[in-house]
Design a protein around this motif. Structure first.
Motif: not given
Length: 198
Positions: A76-78, A131-132, A180-182, A186-187
């Protein structure tokens, strides 16, 4: 097998080598780290990674390590903040998680492997909310994490013991990719200005 005990005679050498590698990268990116925003976000993300690493821990007897959900926050952070924050949050946050959680012997290898994971995911996924592309970054980072620990565990404990860790580490990577990707998508879609903080 307790990795902390095995590495006790070499601990300072290993920790020093891992920290030197990490500091070389930080020095190369020193102009980025002069920004108060980068420092603050890196510290917050590292803390989130450390907390997530210790939130759920499943011990793995073959190597004395453990499976955790820290990769969710590394990725997520990356994905949201890029490679500079990713390498710091992944490396330092995960290593702190090991130390706080009673697995200090794993901290040096974690610093390197999770730092490389965050660095790679950040480079691939930083400027995309697709997302891909986020998943591609996560998959590459997951491969680095799983293979990095596998190589280290094969060297330390032998290939059969390392092989028993593969399913757990793979689940850990897949969980990190999905969550993380999800969250990152969203953010990024809802608050695109977040990426401009650094």
């Amino acid at each position: 097998m307790n990795l902390t005990e095995i590495l006790k005679p070499y601990g300072w050498y290993i920790i020093t080598a891992a920290v030197v590698v990490f500091l070389v990268y930080v020095w190369i990116k020193r102009y980025k780290f002069k920004s108060a925003n980068v420092m603050a976000i890196s510290a917050i993300m590292a803390a989130l990674v450390a907390v997530a690493t210790n939130f759920i821990k499943v011990p793995t007897p073959a190597t004395g390590g453990y499976i955790n959900i820290g990769d969710t926050m590394v990725m997520f952070a990356a994905m949201v903040f890029g490679p500079v924050v990713g390498v710091f949050a992944g490396g330092v946050g995960s290593a702190l998680g090991d130390i706080i959680g009673g697995y200090a012997g794993w901290a040096p290898i974690t610093l390197v492997v999770k730092g490389l994971e965050g660095l790679t995911v950040g480079y691939i996924a930083k400027r995309s909310d697709n997302i891909g592309m986020l998943v591609v970054g996560g998959v590459v980072g997951g491969i680095i994490m799983v293979s990095g620990y596998f190589l280290f565990e094969s060297y330390m404990f032998g290939m059969p013991a390392a092989a028993t860790e593969l399913p757990g580490n793979t689940v850990q990577a897949v969980t990190g990719i999905l969550v993380g990707a999800g969250l990152a998508q969203i953010i990024k879609k809802r608050y695109p200005e977040v990426e401009d903080l650094i």
